[in-house]
Scaffold this motif. Structure first.
Motif, PDB file in Angstrom:
ATOM      1  N   PRO A   1       0.821  -1.212   0.000  1.00 40.21           N
ATOM      2  CA  PRO A   1       0.000   0.000   0.000  1.00 40.21           C
ATOM      3  C   PRO A   1       0.856   1.262   0.000  1.00 40.21           C
ATOM      4  O   PRO A   1       1.988   1.259   0.487  1.00 40.21           O
ATOM      5  N   ILE A   2       0.307   2.317  -0.579  1.00 41.86           N
ATOM      6  CA  ILE A   2       0.909   3.640  -0.421  1.00 41.86           C
ATOM      7  C   ILE A   2       0.165   4.290   0.735  1.00 41.86           C
ATOM      8  O   ILE A   2      -1.072   4.369   0.725  1.00 41.86           O
ATOM      9  N   LEU A   3       0.907   4.721   1.719  1.00 38.39           N
ATOM     10  CA  LEU A   3       0.302   5.321   2.908  1.00 38.39           C
ATOM     11  C   LEU A   3       0.235   6.835   2.739  1.00 38.39           C
ATOM     12  O   LEU A   3       1.264   7.470   2.551  1.00 38.39           O
ATOM     13  N   LEU A   4      -0.967   7.390   2.787  1.00 34.39           N
ATOM     14  CA  LEU A   4      -1.110   8.839   2.639  1.00 34.39           C
ATOM     15  C   LEU A   4      -1.304   9.463   4.016  1.00 34.39           C
ATOM     16  O   LEU A   4      -2.293   9.198   4.690  1.00 34.39           O
ATOM     17  N   GLN A   5      -0.340  10.296   4.418  1.00 38.04           N
ATOM     18  CA  GLN A   5      -0.408  10.930   5.729  1.00 38.04           C
ATOM     19  C   GLN A   5      -0.650  12.422   5.536  1.00 38.04           C
ATOM     20  O   GLN A   5       0.284  13.179   5.358  1.00 38.04           O
ATOM     21  N   GLY A   6      -1.910  12.803   5.566  1.00 38.16           N
ATOM     22  CA  GLY A   6      -2.197  14.214   5.359  1.00 38.16           C
ATOM     23  C   GLY A   6      -3.301  14.704   6.273  1.00 38.16           C
ATOM     24  O   GLY A   6      -3.714  15.852   6.204  1.00 38.16           O
ATOM     25  N   HIS A   7      -3.798  13.807   7.129  1.00 34.00           N
ATOM     26  CA  HIS A   7      -4.887  14.189   8.026  1.00 34.00           C
ATOM     27  C   HIS A   7      -4.498  13.912   9.470  1.00 34.00           C
ATOM     28  O   HIS A   7      -3.811  12.940   9.763  1.00 34.00           O
ATOM     29  N   GLU A   8      -4.974  14.759  10.355  1.00 38.14           N
ATOM     30  CA  GLU A   8      -4.665  14.580  11.772  1.00 38.14           C
ATOM     31  C   GLU A   8      -5.767  13.837  12.508  1.00 38.14           C
ATOM     32  O   GLU A   8      -5.586  13.411  13.642  1.00 38.14           O
ATOM     33  N   ARG A   9      -6.922  13.736  11.873  1.00 42.67           N
ATOM     34  CA  ARG A   9      -8.032  13.029  12.520  1.00 42.67           C
ATOM     35  C   ARG A   9      -8.643  12.025  11.554  1.00 42.67           C
ATOM     36  O   ARG A   9      -8.219  11.900  10.406  1.00 42.67           O
ATOM     37  N   SER A  10      -9.677  11.319  12.024  1.00 39.54           N
ATOM     38  CA  SER A  10     -10.205  10.211  11.232  1.00 39.54           C
ATOM     39  C   SER A  10     -10.836  10.668   9.919  1.00 39.54           C
ATOM     40  O   SER A  10     -11.380  11.756   9.810  1.00 39.54           O
ATOM     41  N   LEU A  11     -10.756   9.786   8.923  1.00 42.41           N
ATOM     42  CA  LEU A  11     -11.283  10.055   7.586  1.00 42.41           C
ATOM     43  C   LEU A  11     -12.802   9.907   7.582  1.00 42.41           C
ATOM     44  O   LEU A  11     -13.350   9.064   8.294  1.00 42.41           O
ATOM     45  N   THR A  12     -13.463  10.711   6.767  1.00 45.13           N
ATOM     46  CA  THR A  12     -14.923  10.610   6.658  1.00 45.13           C
ATOM     47  C   THR A  12     -15.357  10.124   5.275  1.00 45.13           C
ATOM     48  O   THR A  12     -16.281   9.352   5.147  1.00 45.13           O
ATOM     49  N   GLN A  13     -14.674  10.589   4.220  1.00 48.22           N
ATOM     50  CA  GLN A  13     -15.017  10.104   2.876  1.00 48.22           C
ATOM     51  C   GLN A  13     -13.825  10.292   1.941  1.00 48.22           C
ATOM     52  O   GLN A  13     -13.107  11.289   2.031  1.00 48.22           O
ATOM     53  N   ILE A  14     -13.618   9.309   1.061  1.00 50.46           N
ATOM     54  CA  ILE A  14     -12.612   9.457   0.011  1.00 50.46           C
ATOM     55  C   ILE A  14     -13.288   9.205  -1.333  1.00 50.46           C
ATOM     56  O   ILE A  14     -14.278   8.482  -1.419  1.00 50.46           O
ATOM     57  N   LYS A  15     -12.737   9.804  -2.363  1.00 51.57           N
ATOM     58  CA  LYS A  15     -13.406   9.802  -3.662  1.00 51.57           C
ATOM     59  C   LYS A  15     -12.370   9.896  -4.776  1.00 51.57           C
ATOM     60  O   LYS A  15     -11.490  10.755  -4.720  1.00 51.57           O
ATOM     61  N   PHE A  16     -12.483   9.020  -5.761  1.00 49.12           N
ATOM     62  CA  PHE A  16     -11.635   9.142  -6.962  1.00 49.12           C
ATOM     63  C   PHE A  16     -12.342  10.031  -7.973  1.00 49.12           C
ATOM     64  O   PHE A  16     -13.575  10.082  -8.011  1.00 49.12           O
ATOM     65  N   ASN A  17     -11.557  10.697  -8.841  1.00 52.53           N
ATOM     66  CA  ASN A  17     -12.193  11.366  -9.978  1.00 52.53           C
ATOM     67  C   ASN A  17     -12.458  10.320 -11.064  1.00 52.53           C
ATOM     68  O   ASN A  17     -12.106   9.152 -10.909  1.00 52.53           O
ATOM     69  N   ARG A  18     -13.087  10.735 -12.159  1.00 48.63           N
ATOM     70  CA  ARG A  18     -13.545   9.743 -13.146  1.00 48.63           C
ATOM     71  C   ARG A  18     -12.381   9.020 -13.825  1.00 48.63           C
ATOM     72  O   ARG A  18     -12.492   7.852 -14.186  1.00 48.63           O
ATOM     73  N   GLU A  19     -11.271   9.722 -14.012  1.00 47.03           N
ATOM     74  CA  GLU A  19     -10.111   9.095 -14.660  1.00 47.03           C
ATOM     75  C   GLU A  19      -9.352   8.189 -13.687  1.00 47.03           C
ATOM     76  O   GLU A  19      -8.533   7.382 -14.096  1.00 47.03           O
ATOM     77  N   GLY A  20      -9.599   8.387 -12.393  1.00 47.85           N
ATOM     78  CA  GLY A  20      -8.918   7.560 -11.404  1.00 47.85           C
ATOM     79  C   GLY A  20      -7.496   8.007 -11.092  1.00 47.85           C
ATOM     80  O   GLY A  20      -6.776   7.329 -10.366  1.00 47.85           O
ATOM     81  N   ASP A  21      -7.058   9.159 -11.658  1.00 49.44           N
ATOM     82  CA  ASP A  21      -5.679   9.596 -11.392  1.00 49.44           C
ATOM     83  C   ASP A  21      -5.576  10.485 -10.153  1.00 49.44           C
ATOM     84  O   ASP A  21      -4.488  10.720  -9.643  1.00 49.44           O
TER      85      ASP A  21
END
Length: 334
Positions: free
Chosen positions: A3-23
């Motif tokens: 996995p690639i670990l994304l560390q950009g938030h200090e608190r819990s995640l609520t929603q993640i979303k890809f754009n249509r191209e997926g990039d």
């Protein structure tokens, strides 16, 4: 699958979303910030700053031009994906729990919370795509109060002018966006609060997850339950895999009750189920707490999960995933 670990938030995640191209991958969390990342290498592209409360929900249009977000500060904001600038803000009396673009990108639907004497409501706004996007109308194209159990989730359904909703009582319903009339409902879709609702790419069916420890596949037109995936932990999110007959589920015990159980029992794994055979086929571990949100890239080459631990993990599928024959030796024409 490293996995690639994304560390950009200090608190819990609520929603993640890809754009249509997926990039691109967008992530919202309780720390008031929205981040956008490159999917292939996990590099952070930028942030959208402006909310003063938990950002509950985000959605991006099919052209990756506009991003919409809803927050506990009672605001819904429209952003320019490219510049990170806030283009327009709508104000409500209560928190915005879910936002979604229509298929044609010219409307947004959102659900506001029932609180402090205010009824829960579903709002539909027309989006003016001319110019720079700052010229939006504060007035909704329509607004209505769903009767009975309060709505927590919403999305545009299979035909224009129809809204599909998920409710606290476990019901799913279809509403006419123009009249606010409940056209169809399934009161017993789930036995507890519906925690996530994600549509298939053609919007003909959708998957829901619930605190009742099941995820279900529904036909959009009739709301009939087609398949049920039963687990032993409350579920927070369910996503459909394009191009493969898989459903991804995530959840886990509430953070409060986790301290008394081991990580193993907490079941903080992304679980892969066969969409047709209703059998679990694999699990991916990694989070140190319940998984709150799961999204699969529209290209079908990777998926991401966001947890209570504040991390987003992006998994790019190995070659063996694409070689696997999900129906045995049966060849299926795509």
């Amino acid at each position: 699958m490293r996995p690639i670990l994304l560390q950009g938030h200090e608190r819990s995640l609520t929603q993640i979303k890809f754009n249509r191209e997926g990039d691109l991958l967008f992530s919202a969390s309780k720390d008031h910030v929205i981040n956008v990342w490159f999917t292939d290498n996990g590099e952070r592209l930028g942030t959208y700053d402006g909310h003063n409360g938990t950002v509950w929900t985000i959605d991006v249009d099919s052209q990756s031009t506009f991003l919409v977000s809803g927050s506990a500060d009672n605001l819904m904001k429209l952003w320019s994906v490219q510049t990170g600038k806030c283009l327009f803000t709508w104000e409500f009396n209560t928190a915005v729990k879910r936002v979604a673009f229509s298929e044609t990108d010219d409307q947004i639907v959102c659900v506001t919370e029932q609180r402090m004497g205010y009824q829960g409501a579903i709002w539909i706004f027309d989006i003016n795509r001319e110019g720079d996007g700052t010229q939006q109308s504060k007035e909704p194209a329509n607004m209505f109060h769903p009767v009975g159990s309060k709505a927590t989730l919403c999305a545009f359904a299979h035909v224009p002018g129809m809204i599909v909703t998920g409710h606290e009582s476990g019901k799913v319903a279809l509403f006419d966006a123009k009249t606010g009339e409940e056209v169809q409902s399934n009161e017993r879709a789930h036995m507890d609060v519906v925690t996530d609702l994600q549509l298939s790419s053609d919007r003909s069916y959708f998957v829901t997850s619930s605190k009742d420890k099941t995820a279900r596949l529904h036909e959009t037109k009739t709301l009939e339950v087609l398949k049920t995936y039963t687990t032993e932990t409350p579920l927070n999110s369910a996503a459909l895999s394009p191009g493969k007959p898989y459903v991804l589920l995530g959840g886990g015990q509430e953070a409060m009750s986790v301290t008394t159980t081991s990580l193993r029992q907490g079941k903080f794994e992304t679980r892969f189920w066969h969409k047709i055979f209703e059998e679990e086929i694999g699990r991916v571990k990694g989070h140190f707490g319940p998984i709150n949100t799961i999204a699969v890239s529209p290209k079908g080459d990777c998926y991401a999960s966001g947890g209570e631990d504040g991390f987003v993990r992006v998994h790019h599928y190995d070659e063996s995933y694409f070689r696997a024959k999900p129906y045995g030796d049966l060849e299926v024409d795509e």
